[in-house]
Design a protein around this motif. Sequence first.
Motif, PDB file in Angstrom:
ATOM      1  N   TYR A 384       0.845  -1.193   0.000  1.00 20.27           N
ATOM      2  CA  TYR A 384       0.000   0.000   0.000  1.00 20.27           C
ATOM      3  C   TYR A 384       0.875   1.235   0.000  1.00 20.27           C
ATOM      4  O   TYR A 384       1.964   1.272   0.559  1.00 20.27           O
ATOM      5  N   ASN A 413      -3.308   3.572 -14.379  1.00 18.71           N
ATOM      6  CA  ASN A 413      -2.330   2.602 -13.901  1.00 18.71           C
ATOM      7  C   ASN A 413      -1.502   2.084 -15.072  1.00 18.71           C
ATOM      8  O   ASN A 413      -2.039   1.475 -16.002  1.00 18.71           O
ATOM      9  N   GLU A 418      -2.512  -4.962 -10.247  1.00 20.35           N
ATOM     10  CA  GLU A 418      -3.741  -4.256  -9.925  1.00 20.35           C
ATOM     11  C   GLU A 418      -3.528  -3.278  -8.772  1.00 20.35           C
ATOM     12  O   GLU A 418      -2.665  -3.470  -7.915  1.00 20.35           O
ATOM     13  N   ILE A 419      -4.368  -2.225  -8.753  1.00 18.33           N
ATOM     14  CA  ILE A 419      -4.308  -1.219  -7.695  1.00 18.33           C
ATOM     15  C   ILE A 419      -5.723  -0.993  -7.193  1.00 18.33           C
ATOM     16  O   ILE A 419      -6.670  -0.873  -7.984  1.00 18.33           O
ATOM     17  N   ASN A 420      -5.893  -0.945  -5.876  1.00 17.50           N
ATOM     18  CA  ASN A 420      -7.194  -0.671  -5.253  1.00 17.50           C
ATOM     19  C   ASN A 420      -7.096   0.642  -4.472  1.00 17.50           C
ATOM     20  O   ASN A 420      -6.680   0.646  -3.305  1.00 17.50           O
ATOM     21  N   LYS A 422      -8.241   4.129  -2.458  1.00 20.83           N
ATOM     22  CA  LYS A 422      -9.270   4.529  -1.504  1.00 20.83           C
ATOM     23  C   LYS A 422      -8.957   5.955  -1.066  1.00 20.83           C
ATOM     24  O   LYS A 422      -7.797   6.309  -0.844  1.00 20.83           O
ATOM     25  N   TYR A 442     -14.572  -1.716  -2.728  1.00 24.47           N
ATOM     26  CA  TYR A 442     -13.276  -1.604  -3.389  1.00 24.47           C
ATOM     27  C   TYR A 442     -13.468  -1.130  -4.822  1.00 24.47           C
ATOM     28  O   TYR A 442     -14.470  -1.452  -5.482  1.00 24.47           O
ATOM     29  N   GLU A 444     -11.199  -1.213  -8.184  1.00 25.45           N
ATOM     30  CA  GLU A 444      -9.956  -1.783  -8.698  1.00 25.45           C
ATOM     31  C   GLU A 444      -9.596  -1.176 -10.047  1.00 25.45           C
ATOM     32  O   GLU A 444     -10.446  -1.063 -10.936  1.00 25.45           O
ATOM     33  N   ILE A 445      -8.333  -0.795 -10.164  1.00 19.85           N
ATOM     34  CA  ILE A 445      -7.775  -0.353 -11.445  1.00 19.85           C
ATOM     35  C   ILE A 445      -6.912  -1.502 -11.956  1.00 19.85           C
ATOM     36  O   ILE A 445      -5.964  -1.921 -11.296  1.00 19.85           O
ATOM     37  N   GLY A 446      -7.270  -2.034 -13.091  1.00 19.37           N
ATOM     38  CA  GLY A 446      -6.573  -3.214 -13.610  1.00 19.37           C
ATOM     39  C   GLY A 446      -5.128  -2.953 -13.966  1.00 19.37           C
ATOM     40  O   GLY A 446      -4.693  -1.795 -14.103  1.00 19.37           O
ATOM     41  N   ARG A 447      -4.410  -4.029 -14.145  1.00 21.02           N
ATOM     42  CA  ARG A 447      -2.993  -3.925 -14.485  1.00 21.02           C
ATOM     43  C   ARG A 447      -2.825  -3.485 -15.936  1.00 21.02           C
ATOM     44  O   ARG A 447      -3.677  -3.739 -16.784  1.00 21.02           O
TER      45      ARG A 447
END
Length: 450
Positions: A384, A413, A418-420, A422, A442, A444-447
């Motif tokens: 994180y 991204n 992946e990135i979550n 907040k 959540y 999520e932004i994909g890879r």
Amino acid sequence: MVGLSGCKKINQNDTNWTTSNSIPIGQTYIEASELLNFNFIDSNSDEELFLNLLEKNINFEIDSIFTIPDTTFIYSLDSLDIANINIPGGTTFELLPSETVSFDLAALNATQFDLKAGKLLIKVQSSLDKSTLLRFKCPSAKKSTDEINSTIELNPGSISIPSSAELEIDLADYNVNLVFDNNYNSINYSVSGAVKNLNDTLVINESDFVSVEVSFKDIKPKYLKGSFLYNHIVSNTIIYPQDYIDTRIDGQFDFQEFIFNIDIHNYTGVDIQAKLASIKSFLNNSYTTIQSEITQEWINLGRALDSQNELPIATSESIEWNKSNSNLNDLLSPFPDSIILDYEFIINPMGNHSLDNDFIYADKNIAFDVGIFAPMKFSLKDFYFQDTIEFKVSIDSLLRNTSNISLNLIGLNSFPFEINPKVIFYDAQHSIVDSILAENQYFEIGRAHV
């Protein structure tokens, strides 16, 4: 990026709304250079990138190879050869015409010291009943072309209450010749006296004495020459790797492969053998020892070439551990808190054969260049990244003639994972106000596709 958007009239009389009203209120980003706080990235001939995780130079102090102990010589002249004679004022008389003393230097037959630091302390006691000048000469020690030639003044004394005096000489930048009468590790000096006042006559009795204490302390040579004898040295060094993960990031960071490289440099004018007896890592109160055949191999390094006013030209050898010749990945993954190197040196393993031309410099003698590299392939887990952004929005101007306000979170991204994200809002007192996402929600932004 976090922003506000909504519909707004240009003026109160318009019947149309514009939908282009958008106010960015904050943004943050993370780059690869923030993921890893590295100094630089190396590449090989195949254009593969290697992350430089650690670089450290270990240069051994001369004290770890040769120790020059504090040495004191005491002479009590309690039965003077010149007893029962009268010495007129201003006349010189000999106390120690020539004295040769030797240092205990163990595995070294020294012929020369060039000193970086040190002091010569001379303490004298005397029962002579007239003011006396004692002269201490040491032709073995010279600064430039001037030898040590110092005077100590003694007040009148007696058998029951002797007079005393002392003198301290700074030996920094002195050159000391350590060969006298074909003896190594030796210096020569003399002590003479003179009656200070021309009108006094000194009468020396058989009971009179003069005590001279000569001490060499804290001797630190910057250059040393002579014949170095066989000497087996065992030691270790602990390396504490610098943090390679940015302080705003936490989680598990695992590399798929490591390269551990040690370059050994011999800047001394002696032949040496070197061996890395053991390499261990320490993490979570547990040690892991490297398993490799090359760890116990002796490495031969010939003597360096003395370039006089410049650093000597070293002989060097390199050792590399990787996953094909050792269990290096077990040692370094996850990255340890410390790395312990156990090593051994043998000075002149075949004995001395240089005819007193061995040499060593204090600032550069035996050195290790330790490097840990990793190909730019790694795995991330539960990482994180956090950042705090301050923003101010005028609520009155924002709400005036505005409807359908929405709060937008936009994420881009380009990393292959992946990135979550907040977003949490704080007030001026740093108390939590609200969050864009609910506690268990959540986004999520994909890879990225690499």
